[in-house]
Design a protein around this motif. Structure first.
Motif, PDB file in Angstrom:
ATOM      1  N   ILE A  40      -3.274  -0.338  -4.332  1.00  0.00           N
ATOM      2  CA  ILE A  40      -1.969   0.051  -4.428  1.00  0.00           C
ATOM      3  C   ILE A  40      -1.508  -0.631  -5.587  1.00  0.00           C
ATOM      4  CG2 ILE A  40       0.181   0.615  -3.632  1.00  0.00           C
ATOM      5  CD1 ILE A  40      -0.465   0.974  -0.867  1.00  0.00           C
ATOM      6  N   THR A  69      -3.497   3.704  -6.052  1.00  0.00           N
ATOM      7  CA  THR A  69      -2.201   4.457  -6.154  1.00  0.00           C
ATOM      8  C   THR A  69      -1.292   3.719  -6.777  1.00  0.00           C
ATOM      9  OG1 THR A  69      -2.901   5.448  -4.028  1.00  0.00           O
ATOM     10  CG2 THR A  69      -0.620   5.661  -4.629  1.00  0.00           C
ATOM     11  N   GLY A  92       0.510  12.041  -9.756  1.00  0.00           N
ATOM     12  CA  GLY A  92      -0.134  11.329  -8.754  1.00  0.00           C
ATOM     13  C   GLY A  92       0.668   9.824  -8.556  1.00  0.00           C
ATOM     14  N   ARG A  94       3.514   7.800  -7.592  1.00  0.00           N
ATOM     15  CA  ARG A  94       4.358   7.690  -6.158  1.00  0.00           C
ATOM     16  C   ARG A  94       5.940   7.068  -6.595  1.00  0.00           C
ATOM     17  NH1 ARG A  94       1.321   8.627  -1.722  1.00  0.00           N
ATOM     18  NH2 ARG A  94       3.098   8.434  -0.184  1.00  0.00           N
ATOM     19  N   LEU A 105       4.084   6.191   2.039  1.00  0.00           N
ATOM     20  CA  LEU A 105       2.912   5.345   1.451  1.00  0.00           C
ATOM     21  C   LEU A 105       2.148   4.781   2.448  1.00  0.00           C
ATOM     22  CD1 LEU A 105       1.807   4.706  -1.254  1.00  0.00           C
ATOM     23  CD2 LEU A 105       3.209   2.696  -1.078  1.00  0.00           C
TER      24      LEU A 105
END
Length: 228
Positions: A40, A69, A92, A94, A105
């Motif tokens: 992330i 992400t 995509g 967030r 998440l």
């Protein structure tokens, strides 16, 4: 702030690393290696002028960390509706505008998240590279005392119409002592902080508790601790 967010994730057991793009350029090996290894990548935006460069940054992240992400947070992001966010940023990516978004998440419950008012920041600061930490201690830093404001002024970005919530005094003091010890290690005689004026005109009695802590750490450390 990204440090408070990172400290909360660290307290949950995640491996967290921070890199400040005001100090380390995107092209530097440190930045590239941290991003490339991440599952992330969180980016905190401090103002609307950050939006165009963040759009460019998202493309660069995708090149070296296609597995990651990308999540965006900060006051600029909090105030966008989901529709506005989706028009500005690629699919995509967030939006983290609340604890509910963060819990989704991380696939946990909101109640599992450590409170930003009780989580210690020192464990995350200890993971910073020395260049960043030295830079912070050489300059004025933000002093996180509280969040929230009972007023509704339109010109201010504070979280409004809510009771001001203060940090745990013991954790606040522990973090301050960690910074003071590190400043002495680096040979500094002064550390400087900026504290939001919201604290001072809403709850002067509560603020006195934190001023007493500042005075106590100042006396114990021998540092000139300045706060405006």
């Amino acid at each position: 702030s990204p440090f408070v967010a990172g400290a909360r994730l660290l307290a949950l057991g995640h491996d967290v690393q921070c890199v400040d793009l005001n100090i380390h350029a995107w092209q530097e090996p440190l930045t590239q290696s941290l991003v490339a290894a991440a599952d992330i990548v969180g980016v905190s935006l401090t103002g609307a002028p950050d939006v165009p460069q963040t759009r460019r940054l998202i493309k660069e992240i995708a090149k070296i960390a296609p597995q990651a992400t990308v999540v965006l947070g900060g006051q600029t992001i909090e105030r966008l509706t989901p529709e506005q966010f989706s028009r500005i940023f690629p699919a995509g990516v967030r939006q983290i505008a609340s604890d509910e978004d963060l819990a989704k998440l991380l696939k946990c419950q909101v109640t599992d998240l450590p409170s930003p008012y009780t989580v210690p920041l020192a464990p995350l600061w200890a993971r910073l590279d020395e260049r960043s930490l030295r830079t912070y201690l050489q300059n004025e830093m933000t002093l996180f005392v509280s969040q929230g404001c009972q007023f509704t002024c339109s010109y201010c970005a504070a979280s409004k119409e809510q009771k001001e919530t203060f940090r745990n005094p013991q954790v606040f003091e522990s973090d301050l002592r960690w910074l003071a010890a590190k400043a002495r290690e680096y040979g500094h005689k002064t550390i400087r902080f900026y504290a939001t004026s919201l604290d001072f005109f809403q709850n002067p009695d509560a603020v006195a508790v934190y001023l007493d802590i500042l005075a106590r750490v100042r006396a114990d450390s021998g540092l000139d601790i300045r706060t405006r």
